[in-house]
Design a protein around this motif. Structure first.
Motif, PDB file in Angstrom:
ATOM      1  N   VAL A 247      60.174  63.156  72.604  1.00 45.32           N
ATOM      2  CA  VAL A 247      60.338  62.114  73.390  1.00 45.32           C
ATOM      3  C   VAL A 247      59.001  61.522  73.946  1.00 45.32           C
ATOM      4  CG1 VAL A 247      61.325  61.417  75.555  1.00 45.32           C
ATOM      5  CG2 VAL A 247      62.315  62.855  74.029  1.00 45.32           C
ATOM      6  N   LEU A 248      57.935  62.282  74.095  1.00 46.06           N
ATOM      7  CA  LEU A 248      56.804  61.787  74.339  1.00 46.06           C
ATOM      8  C   LEU A 248      56.261  60.827  73.701  1.00 46.06           C
ATOM      9  CD1 LEU A 248      54.055  62.095  76.321  1.00 46.06           C
ATOM     10  CD2 LEU A 248      53.404  64.271  74.985  1.00 46.06           C
ATOM     11  N   ARG A 249      56.154  61.314  72.350  1.00 45.15           N
ATOM     12  CA  ARG A 249      55.625  60.725  71.010  1.00 45.15           C
ATOM     13  C   ARG A 249      56.334  59.068  71.014  1.00 45.15           C
ATOM     14  NH1 ARG A 249      52.646  62.360  67.093  1.00 45.15           N
ATOM     15  NH2 ARG A 249      53.658  64.434  67.354  1.00 45.15           N
ATOM     16  N   SER A 250      57.660  59.108  71.293  1.00 43.35           N
ATOM     17  CA  SER A 250      58.464  57.889  71.099  1.00 43.35           C
ATOM     18  C   SER A 250      58.144  56.881  72.157  1.00 43.35           C
ATOM     19  CB  SER A 250      59.803  58.307  70.849  1.00 43.35           C
ATOM     20  OG  SER A 250      60.835  57.266  70.873  1.00 43.35           O
ATOM     21  N   ALA A 251      57.949  57.280  73.196  1.00 45.50           N
ATOM     22  CA  ALA A 251      57.863  56.691  74.548  1.00 45.50           C
ATOM     23  C   ALA A 251      56.529  55.985  74.568  1.00 45.50           C
ATOM     24  CB  ALA A 251      58.129  57.429  75.800  1.00 45.50           C
ATOM     25  N   MET A 252      55.666  56.672  74.127  1.00 44.87           N
ATOM     26  CA  MET A 252      54.261  56.346  74.185  1.00 44.87           C
ATOM     27  C   MET A 252      53.867  55.156  73.123  1.00 44.87           C
ATOM     28  SD  MET A 252      52.243  57.302  76.795  1.00 44.87           S
ATOM     29  CE  MET A 252      50.576  56.998  75.925  1.00 44.87           C
ATOM     30  N   LEU A 253      54.527  55.189  71.999  1.00 43.54           N
ATOM     31  CA  LEU A 253      54.456  54.335  70.856  1.00 43.54           C
ATOM     32  C   LEU A 253      55.324  53.079  71.194  1.00 43.54           C
ATOM     33  CD1 LEU A 253      54.754  56.399  67.665  1.00 43.54           C
ATOM     34  CD2 LEU A 253      52.971  55.180  68.176  1.00 43.54           C
ATOM     35  N   GLU A 254      56.348  53.308  71.738  1.00 42.53           N
ATOM     36  CA  GLU A 254      57.050  52.088  72.087  1.00 42.53           C
ATOM     37  C   GLU A 254      56.535  51.186  73.294  1.00 42.53           C
ATOM     38  OE1 GLU A 254      59.680  50.771  70.670  1.00 42.53           O
ATOM     39  OE2 GLU A 254      59.571  52.361  69.090  1.00 42.53           O
ATOM     40  N   GLY A 255      55.702  52.080  74.294  1.00 40.37           N
ATOM     41  CA  GLY A 255      55.128  51.470  75.028  1.00 40.37           C
ATOM     42  C   GLY A 255      53.991  50.585  74.624  1.00 40.37           C
ATOM     43  N   LEU A 256      53.100  51.487  73.511  1.00 34.40           N
ATOM     44  CA  LEU A 256      51.982  50.535  73.018  1.00 34.40           C
ATOM     45  C   LEU A 256      52.426  49.244  72.312  1.00 34.40           C
ATOM     46  CD1 LEU A 256      49.202  50.756  72.187  1.00 34.40           C
ATOM     47  CD2 LEU A 256      49.619  52.039  70.417  1.00 34.40           C
ATOM     48  N   LYS A 257      53.659  49.477  71.571  1.00 38.10           N
ATOM     49  CA  LYS A 257      53.968  48.106  70.827  1.00 38.10           C
ATOM     50  C   LYS A 257      54.372  47.048  71.903  1.00 38.10           C
ATOM     51  CE  LYS A 257      56.730  50.646  68.172  1.00 38.10           C
ATOM     52  NZ  LYS A 257      57.525  50.956  67.152  1.00 38.10           N
TER      53      LYS A 257
END
Length: 533
Positions: A247-257
């Motif tokens: 979840v951490l990885r997904s949320a950070m990547l979506e925020g970056l994109k």
């Protein structure tokens, strides 16, 4: 940069299991013309170069239906001339297929000319779902590219061989064109770690920004002719049995994109929502780190969090003036037509808005911003939260366990902060607004773990609360901005601005009682909602 999978099926140190051969993980650097020239001359790159620079032209035609059905599906179909050969290619987004989150499916076929070969498209079983419902005969040329590609072979100290491909040229559509300057990296052999080290080296040479813009996207925007669009945050579905780390990885990547994809809208000033969305993205990324701060190893994320915060702060003035002009002053002007004092206020405010956008523009093109993007990706892709090579136990635990703990805490803090909301001071309501934001962001991160029917009411109530308090906060911000407009003025201009300020205050004081009722109603409804976790 373009990252392709090595034979051991690992991407940036994360094991991805069996991957289809047609998956391309593509990341890019966005450059300015000056950046491109500086990169080409950089001694740091020349010192690593182990073969002569090669240059070749690439001309491509992109096909779609008249209403761009493929583009709406996230699909790009092109035929590109490469020397004397023609290559037909179909690409489709596959964001959940890689550790970086920047993945696309890709299929290529050699063809005889610049025209589409329908046989290839109909024979490939994996391609058919992307073309479902589309009459292939309706496909026609929509936009094209004319690129000169320079390729440099780099050999890193550890022996990894990487191709640096610098694309310079233009995208053309509907009689318009736009210049393109991109840098891509392709790992030929060796380690992912050295590929990332080269990426970080590049950001010390030029302020190259990590980019998700494809040539097809640029062509689509150019063809539409409405300027760069803005994008809301995405909430991709999560697997049923997912860890807190995932979840951490997904949320950070979506925020970056989310941050990256709204840059053009801000740079072009094509819509005021662009700045707002970039600020939301930076806040979401920081909120992820704040949500996980008790779990993440100390010292593993604090610097990154501060750099992300700086991005949001740099965008703040532009957003404040946008809201003031579009919502606050705009409402008052509609109530007082042909008021000279308000017209003067608008003129002065637009000048301040232009200054704020110039600062935002400078920040987006800065080396610090480019470095923050690359560092964010590096942190996520290399699991920067590991300690002595191990993932903390609480991160490896099921996400629902972490969600229950985090969300219960956020909910409790919110109820405590909002108690007696009718009598809260301005400062206390500001604290309540912050608590609502924290609860809303945390809830959105974990919402995909639960059935939508159980999360919908809670998220909707949080949104309503945030909007109600946001309206009340707009007036406080307006007071500060109007004081700023009055600075340095004298005589008639000062009198006019004071008169306009009084009109704004009067208008909002009249409306405040209604908004106060809305806030109390929203709060009463919220405290009755059963949490979904």
């Amino acid at each position: 940069m373009v990252i392709r999978f090595t034979q051991d099926k690992r991407c940036l140190g994360v094991d991805l299991g069996d991957l289809p051969a047609n998956l391309e993980v593509e990341l890019k650097f966005e450059l300015t013309p000056a950046d491109a020239r500086k990169f080409a001359r950089a001694p740091e790159i020349k010192a690593l170069q182990t073969a002569r620079t090669r240059s070749k032209p690439l001309q491509a035609t992109y096909y779609d239906t008249p209403d761009q059905t493929l583009a709406q599906k996230g699909v790009a179909l092109r035929v590109r001339k490469e020397g004397r050969a023609f290559v037909q290619c179909l690409k489709a987004a596959a964001p959940g297929k890689s550790a970086t989150g920047f993945a696309r499916h890709e299929w290529e076929w050699r063809v005889l000319s610049q025209e589409l070969d329908f046989d290839d498209l109909t024979k490939e079983k994996e391609v058919k779902p992307y073309l479902k419902g589309i009459d292939l005969k309706s496909l026609g040329p929509i936009y094209s590219t004319d690129i000169r590609r320079q390729t440099r072979q780099i050999t890193m100290p550890g022996g990894s061989v990487i191709l640096c491909e610098l694309d310079q040229g233009k995208v053309m559509a509907a009689g318009r064109d736009t210049q393109l300057y991109e840098l891509e990296l392709e790992l030929v052999s060796g380690s992912d770690a050295e590929l990332l080290e080269l990426a970080r080296l590049i950001t010390t040479i030029v302020p190259g920004r990590l980019s998700s813009r494809t040539k097809a996207y640029r062509g689509h925007v150019l063809f539409e002719g409405n300027g760069a669009p803005w994008f809301a945050a995405a909430h991709p579905p999560l697997p049923k049995k997912v860890s807190a780390e995932q979840v951490l990885r997904s949320a950070m990547l979506e925020g970056l994109k989310h941050l990256i994809v709204n840059e053009d809208c801000v740079l072009e000033r094509s819509h005021i929502e662009g700045v707002h969305q970039m600020r939301v993205a930076s806040r979401r990324m920081r909120s992820v780190l704040t949500t996980y701060k008790k779990i993440l190893p100390k010292g593993s994320f604090e610097d990154l969090s501060q750099h992300i915060k700086a991005i949001g702060n740099a965008l703040g003035p532009a957003r404040d003036w946008d809201v003031f002009l579009d919502e606050v002053l705009g409402d008052v002007q509609r109530g007082f037509e042909n008021a000279p004092a308000l017209a003067l206020m608008e003129t002065l405010a637009k000048a301040k808005q232009a200054e704020a956008y110039a600062s935002a523009h400078k920040m987006i093109l800065s080396a610090d911003y480019a470095k923050t993007l690359t560092d964010s990706l590096y942190w996520v892709a290399t699991s920067g939260w590991t300690k002595q090579g191990k993932v903390p136990a609480k991160l490896a635990a099921p996400a629902t366990v972490t969600a229950k703990s985090v969300l219960a805490k956020r909910h409790g803090e919110l109820l405590k902060t909002g108690k007696g909301i009718e009598s809260l001071s301005i400062e206390q309501r500001h604290e309540l607004r912050i608590a609502i934001k924290k609860a809303r962001y945390a809830s959105s991160f974990f919402a995909e773990l639960y059935p939508k029917k159980t999360t919908k009411a809670y998220l909707k109530a949080l949104k309503g609360l945030q909007e109600s308090l946001g309206h009340l906060n707009d007036l406080a911000t307006a007071e500060r901005l109007m004081d700023e407009l009055a600075e340095g003025l004298s005589g008639d201009e000062l009198c006019q601005i004071k008169r306009a300020s009084g009109m704004v205050d009067g208008w909002y004081m009249h409306a405040q009682s209604l908004r106060e009722d809305e806030l109390i109603k929203a709060w009463t409804a919220f405290v009755k909602i059963k949490p979904f976790w």
